[in-house]
Design an enzyme around this catalytic site. Sequence first.
Site, PDB file in Angstrom:
ATOM      1  N   TYR A  95       0.835  -1.198   0.000  1.00  0.00           N
ATOM      2  CA  TYR A  95       0.000   0.000   0.000  1.00  0.00           C
ATOM      3  C   TYR A  95       0.872   1.251   0.000  1.00  0.00           C
ATOM      4  CZ  TYR A  95      -4.114  -2.872   0.775  1.00  0.00           C
ATOM      5  OH  TYR A  95      -5.115  -3.793   0.625  1.00  0.00           O
ATOM      6  N   CYS A 120      -6.597  -4.539  -8.097  1.00  0.00           N
ATOM      7  CA  CYS A 120      -6.305  -4.138  -6.723  1.00  0.00           C
ATOM      8  C   CYS A 120      -5.791  -5.315  -5.888  1.00  0.00           C
ATOM      9  CB  CYS A 120      -7.533  -3.509  -6.080  1.00  0.00           C
ATOM     10  SG  CYS A 120      -8.973  -4.581  -6.011  1.00  0.00           S
TER      11      CYS A 120
END
Length: 162
Positions: free
Chosen positions: A100, A131
């Site tokens: 992230y 994702c």
Amino acid sequence: MLYSVSATPAGPLTIVVDGDGAVLASGFTASLEELSLFVEVGASRQVGDVGDAQKAARSYLDGDVHAIDDVVVRQRPGGEFLTHAWDVLRTVPAGAPVTYSEFAVLSGRPPAIRAAAQACARNAAALFVPCHRVLRTDGTLGGFRWGLPVKRWLLDHEASVA
């Protein structure tokens, strides 16, 4: 809008497309209603095949993990950062997941780790906007709307053929 549900090794995959074939939403579910968070599904009609997006998904599952790269995706606007972050997600290579923190840097906002995570959480086009290629800083899976077993399968599939 048209949609199809197909079986995959990771579970059922539902793809919703616009009249021009652009992916509006997709997810590892057999329930169109689960995609209603992202797109108005009331006027959708189920078909056996939604065209190029379906073909790309099949090719991806058959080992061509780059087949999804050029599929047109048109997500509901989410603001400037989210739209940009979704575009950036499409540049993360199969077989080379990022954290992230790294995703925030790639998106041009290094301190915005939570915003980067929100981009993943609000992604309507799972698989086509990958994702699942974003991990926690310690390398663990983190979250995935369609379940961690699906995320693990996708990452393992990509690692084995990328």
